[in-house]
Motif scaffolding. Structure first.
Motif, mmCIF file in Angstrom:
data_model
loop_
_atom_site.group_PDB
_atom_site.id
_atom_site.type_symbol
_atom_site.label_atom_id
_atom_site.label_comp_id
_atom_site.label_asym_id
_atom_site.label_seq_id
_atom_site.Cartn_x
_atom_site.Cartn_y
_atom_site.Cartn_z
ATOM 1 N N PHE A 197 34.107 43.735 42.547
ATOM 2 C CA PHE A 197 34.588 42.351 42.604
ATOM 3 C C PHE A 197 33.546 41.526 43.341
ATOM 4 O O PHE A 197 33.310 41.727 44.531
ATOM 5 C CB PHE A 197 35.936 42.269 43.319
ATOM 6 C CG PHE A 197 36.502 40.871 43.361
ATOM 7 C CD1 PHE A 197 37.129 40.338 42.254
ATOM 8 C CD2 PHE A 197 36.384 40.093 44.507
ATOM 9 C CE1 PHE A 197 37.644 39.046 42.278
ATOM 10 C CE2 PHE A 197 36.896 38.800 44.549
ATOM 11 C CZ PHE A 197 37.527 38.274 43.428
ATOM 12 N N ASP A 198 32.920 40.597 42.628
ATOM 13 C CA ASP A 198 31.868 39.771 43.217
ATOM 14 C C ASP A 198 32.483 38.500 43.777
ATOM 15 O O ASP A 198 32.547 37.466 43.116
ATOM 16 C CB ASP A 198 30.801 39.434 42.175
ATOM 17 C CG ASP A 198 30.090 40.687 41.683
ATOM 18 O OD1 ASP A 198 29.887 41.597 42.503
ATOM 19 O OD2 ASP A 198 29.767 40.757 40.483
ATOM 20 N N TYR A 215 42.263 34.002 42.556
ATOM 21 C CA TYR A 215 42.343 34.789 41.338
ATOM 22 C C TYR A 215 43.755 35.352 41.131
ATOM 23 O O TYR A 215 44.306 35.325 40.022
ATOM 24 C CB TYR A 215 41.303 35.909 41.431
ATOM 25 C CG TYR A 215 41.482 37.070 40.489
ATOM 26 C CD1 TYR A 215 41.496 36.869 39.122
ATOM 27 C CD2 TYR A 215 41.629 38.364 40.976
ATOM 28 C CE1 TYR A 215 41.656 37.934 38.256
ATOM 29 C CE2 TYR A 215 41.788 39.425 40.125
ATOM 30 C CZ TYR A 215 41.801 39.208 38.759
ATOM 31 O OH TYR A 215 41.966 40.256 37.906
ATOM 32 N N TRP A 239 36.225 46.774 45.398
ATOM 33 C CA TRP A 239 36.452 47.232 44.029
ATOM 34 C C TRP A 239 37.735 46.579 43.536
ATOM 35 O O TRP A 239 38.726 46.497 44.281
ATOM 36 C CB TRP A 239 36.622 48.748 43.966
ATOM 37 C CG TRP A 239 35.372 49.532 44.219
ATOM 38 C CD1 TRP A 239 34.129 49.064 44.520
ATOM 39 C CD2 TRP A 239 35.251 50.963 44.199
ATOM 40 N NE1 TRP A 239 33.242 50.091 44.696
ATOM 41 C CE2 TRP A 239 33.913 51.273 44.501
ATOM 42 C CE3 TRP A 239 36.157 52.001 43.958
ATOM 43 C CZ2 TRP A 239 33.450 52.597 44.560
ATOM 44 C CZ3 TRP A 239 35.700 53.311 44.020
ATOM 45 C CH2 TRP A 239 34.352 53.603 44.311
ATOM 46 N N LEU A 240 37.732 46.146 42.278
ATOM 47 C CA LEU A 240 38.928 45.560 41.675
ATOM 48 C C LEU A 240 39.499 46.539 40.649
ATOM 49 O O LEU A 240 38.803 46.950 39.720
ATOM 50 C CB LEU A 240 38.591 44.232 40.998
ATOM 51 C CG LEU A 240 39.759 43.518 40.312
ATOM 52 C CD1 LEU A 240 40.825 43.136 41.332
ATOM 53 C CD2 LEU A 240 39.284 42.283 39.564
ATOM 54 N N ASP A 296 38.281 34.024 47.227
ATOM 55 C CA ASP A 296 38.151 34.048 45.766
ATOM 56 C C ASP A 296 39.242 34.914 45.150
ATOM 57 O O ASP A 296 39.844 34.559 44.135
ATOM 58 C CB ASP A 296 36.777 34.596 45.353
ATOM 59 C CG ASP A 296 35.637 33.714 45.814
ATOM 60 O OD1 ASP A 296 35.816 32.484 45.813
ATOM 61 O OD2 ASP A 296 34.581 34.255 46.183
ATOM 62 N N TYR A 297 39.497 36.050 45.777
ATOM 63 C CA TYR A 297 40.501 36.970 45.241
ATOM 64 C C TYR A 297 41.905 36.368 45.321
ATOM 65 O O TYR A 297 42.722 36.530 44.408
ATOM 66 C CB TYR A 297 40.443 38.290 46.019
ATOM 67 C CG TYR A 297 41.453 39.304 45.552
ATOM 68 C CD1 TYR A 297 41.406 39.806 44.266
ATOM 69 C CD2 TYR A 297 42.471 39.738 46.396
ATOM 70 C CE1 TYR A 297 42.340 40.739 43.822
ATOM 71 C CE2 TYR A 297 43.407 40.659 45.970
ATOM 72 C CZ TYR A 297 43.334 41.158 44.684
ATOM 73 O OH TYR A 297 44.270 42.062 44.249
ATOM 74 N N GLY A 340 43.524 44.682 43.790
ATOM 75 C CA GLY A 340 44.187 44.762 42.489
ATOM 76 C C GLY A 340 45.622 44.326 42.610
ATOM 77 O O GLY A 340 46.268 44.565 43.633
ATOM 78 N N PRO A 397 38.961 40.879 35.797
ATOM 79 C CA PRO A 397 38.108 40.108 36.704
ATOM 80 C C PRO A 397 37.892 38.692 36.180
ATOM 81 O O PRO A 397 38.023 38.436 34.988
ATOM 82 C CB PRO A 397 36.793 40.904 36.713
ATOM 83 C CG PRO A 397 37.161 42.266 36.232
ATOM 84 C CD PRO A 397 38.301 42.073 35.289
#
Length: 655
Positions: free
Chosen positions: A520-521, A530, A510-511, A526-527, A349, A558
């Motif tokens: 969080f898939d 993002y 977890w996001l 990827d994060y 997060g 997300p």
């Protein structure tokens, strides 16, 4: 370039660098690595002029400008923006020149000062300073807050921003990631990749070093060795060197044994005495190869939990946050999650979205605002707080901490509380000899972190809540923690900016964002993408927002789910059409600004030519005032031009 030639460097009587030579070329980004106490910070002291070589020669270009992060905690009531802006020492000097010229009424000097200020970036200095502050995790509403109103970690972020604000040819960074969340760390990496000067960085974050450096300097056994490549390349090259050295050592050992065997066998025989003596001389002449002496690794393990409740805990309709002025401030709400035995959860997060709030609530440090948290029977939590001193007493010793903990747990913990057993246990965490009776407040951050880990291990938890556990830990200790967590049989919930640790330990994420907690898939790459997209979006919102002050920007959400190719093409076409209509008025304004700035440029040139002539004093004063007004208007227009250009670029990048 920076050059060390046969340099000897001491701290007190201790030799840290002995006859070392190395070159750092302009523009290189260098990672400086080595175990704690090897001399990394001392070498920084040589580069920044605080220390001088005891022997040999150290040189760097005299015209190079140096920037580094001040280590002392800033104490000032200046705003965050003004404090960071003060890092631009060139601007500060030129402003002082302008002020003196205005007092003296020196029109020519005033004109030159305005021109120099323009060249130094006066027109966009405030936006640049604020971009640094926001990039390091602050909110727009905090830009004008006094520096003294922030906590220690946030003030150190401002020190980092101030160093980045300073125009420099050499940037020295000592553990710049220590007080950063992952979103701020990703932003810093992107900034440092664009930095055009020479950089030397000390860090224990291997992925950060891999991302921002292309050369590695390794300090070991008073020697300084240069390796081409980032930290991962250095590890590989060093392992190969050690392997080769060990093979050469083994081969030489066999040769020495063979020579010695001949000497021992024939030295008493007259007929062989001459040959034996030649073998002795050969043995004396042989340059001995040192064995591979790998540094003693720090290892530890979490004890097997006494039991494993399943689920560990269940949260129903939870709302987490704080009470402010008797009013609940909800950070995350509508939480319905379960934590199962054996799960390894990474909590992601952006800064300020509630990661630490979630962990503190589960750790029972703060109560839930509403909802229920049902704990499994026999739940035992081991909590590593982001600030180690939250659970440590600065005037107590490690032995006193462990004695108190053993007394609180009692004999039912299955561990002996005898002093010798506690000393032995602390020894496994590298607290040996008199260190067990040293006040915690005098210890380094890494030593405090090791003590917290020792206290957690002693408790035999079945649920580990770790909030930034790697702050101040060196690479060897981080590796030991990673191995211990992988062998731990209980459940792990981890908040960390150390991506290597997250990758090694966690198998799900977890996001925390937009006031909710959701799976969080994706992976950490990827994060990372993002986070950069979110930072760009929030900057655009901050630039275009016209709403009330003090209203927080929308928290992180997300990523949107993927669409079919046909639907994506239709959406792209609609987006292009909408973008063109939104950009049209902005480009029209930009064109008007270009024209007016060209007019002012011509006006400036005329006035500066007049001021270069011999004029009566009243005409000089009038021309200087007109020139100042033109410069002021031009600065305002340039700031607006930059803002519009940035807005257009952001909108185009967002598609």
């Amino acid at each position: 370039m920076i050059q060390l030639r046969n340099v000897i460097l001491r701290r007190s009587a201790k030799v840290l660098l002995d006859n070392v030579s190395v070159t750092i070329n302009p523009g290189e980004k260098v990672g400086l690595v080595g175990r704690n106490g090897a001399g990394k910070s001392t070498l920084f002291g040589l580069m920044n002029g605080e220390l001088h070589e005891d022997s040999g020669d150290f040189s760097m270009p005299v015209q190079w400008r140096l920037a580094q992060v001040a280590q002392e905690m800033p104490e000032t009531d200046a705003s965050a923006t003004d404090f960071v802006l003060g890092g631009d020492t060139r601007l500060a000097e030129l402003r002082a020149v302008l002020a003196r010229a205005e007092v003296d009424g020196d029109g020519m000097q005033i004109a030159h000062a305005h021109s120099d200020l323009g060249d130094a970036g006066e027109h966009d200095a405030v936006p640049r300073a604020q971009a640094l502050i926001l990039g390091l995790g602050f909110r727009s509403a905090e830009l004008d807050r006094p520096v003294d109103s922030f906590s220690g970690g946030w003030r150190m972020r401002l020190q980092l921003a101030r160093a980045l604000m300073c125009p420099s040819d050499l940037l020295l960074l000592d553990e710049p990631t220590n007080h950063l969340d992952l979103d701020a760390l990703v932003w810093l990496e992107a900034w440092l990749k664009r930095y055009a000067g020479t950089m030397v960085v000390i860090s224990h974050d291997r992925e950060f070093l891999d991302a921002v450096t292309g050369v590695t300097l390794h300090i070991e056994n008073q020697k300084l060795t240069r390796y081409g490549g980032n930290y991962s390349a250095f590890e590989l090259l060093r392992a190969q060197q050690l392997e080769q050295q060990q093979a050469a050592f083994s081969k030489q050992k066999e040769k020495i044994a063979h020579l010695q065997k001949f000497i021992d066998r024939f030295k008493a025989k007259a007929s062989k005495a001459k040959q034996a003596q030649s073998r002795v001389k050969a043995l004396e002449r042989m340059e001995k190869i040192a064995p591979m002496l790998a540094d003693a690794e720090f290892t530890f393990e979490f004890k097997e939990p006494a039991n494993l409740p399943n689920p560990m805990l269940a949260i129903s309709d939870g709302a987490f946050g704080y009470v402010v002025d008797d009013q609940p401030l909800i950070i995350v709400g509508a939480v319905n999650r379960s934590v199962l035995a054996g799960q390894r959860i990474g909590i992601l997060g952006a800064n300020g979205q509630g990661k630490s709030t979630l962990v503190k609530t589960i750790a029972r440090d703060i109560p839930a605002l509403s909802g229920t948290i049902t704990e499994g029977k026999g739940l035992s939590i081991g909590y590593f707080a982001q600030q180690e001193l939250d659970v440590l007493h600065p005037f107590d010793t490690p032995l006193e901490h462990m004695t108190r903990l053993a007394r609180e747990l009692g004999p039912g913990s299955g561990e002996s509380g005898r002093e010798q057993d506690l000393r032995n246990f602390l020894g496994t965490f590298n607290f040996t000899g008199d260190m067990v009776k040293q006040a915690v407040g005098t210890m380094s951050g890494g030593e405090k972190a090791r003590l917290v880990l020792a206290m957690i291990v002693w408790q035999r938890p079945n649920l580990l809540l770790l909030d930034e556990p790697t702050n101040h830990l060196d690479l060897a200790t981080r590796e030991a923690l990673s191995m211990a967590l992988n062998e731990f049989e209980g459940t792990v919930m981890l908040v960390s900016h150390d991506r290597a640790l997250l990758r090694a330990v966690c198998d799900e994420f977890w996001l925390v964002g937009r006031g909710v907690i959701a799976p969080f898939d994706g992976d950490l790459d990827d994060y990372q993408r993002y986070l950069l997209d979110e930072a760009r979006r929030l900057r655009t919102e901050a630039q275009t927002a016209t709403g009330a002050q003090g209203v927080a920007a929308d928290p992180v959400a997300p990523p949107a789910p993927s669409t079919t190719p046909a639907e994506q093409r239709r959406q792209d076409a609609q987006r292009r059409q909408g973008l063109a209509s939104r950009l049209k008025p902005l480009r029209r304004d930009l064109d008007l600004l270009d024209r007016r700035m060209a007019e002012l440029g011509r006006t400036k040139a005329t006035l500066e030519a007049r001021l270069a002539q011999a004029l009566p004093a009243p005409e000089i004063a009038q021309a200087a005032r007109t020139l100042k007004a033109a410069n002021d208007e031009l600065a305002a227009l340039e700031e607006r031009w930059l803002s519009l250009s940035s807005e257009i670029e952001t909108m185009e990048a967002a598609g």
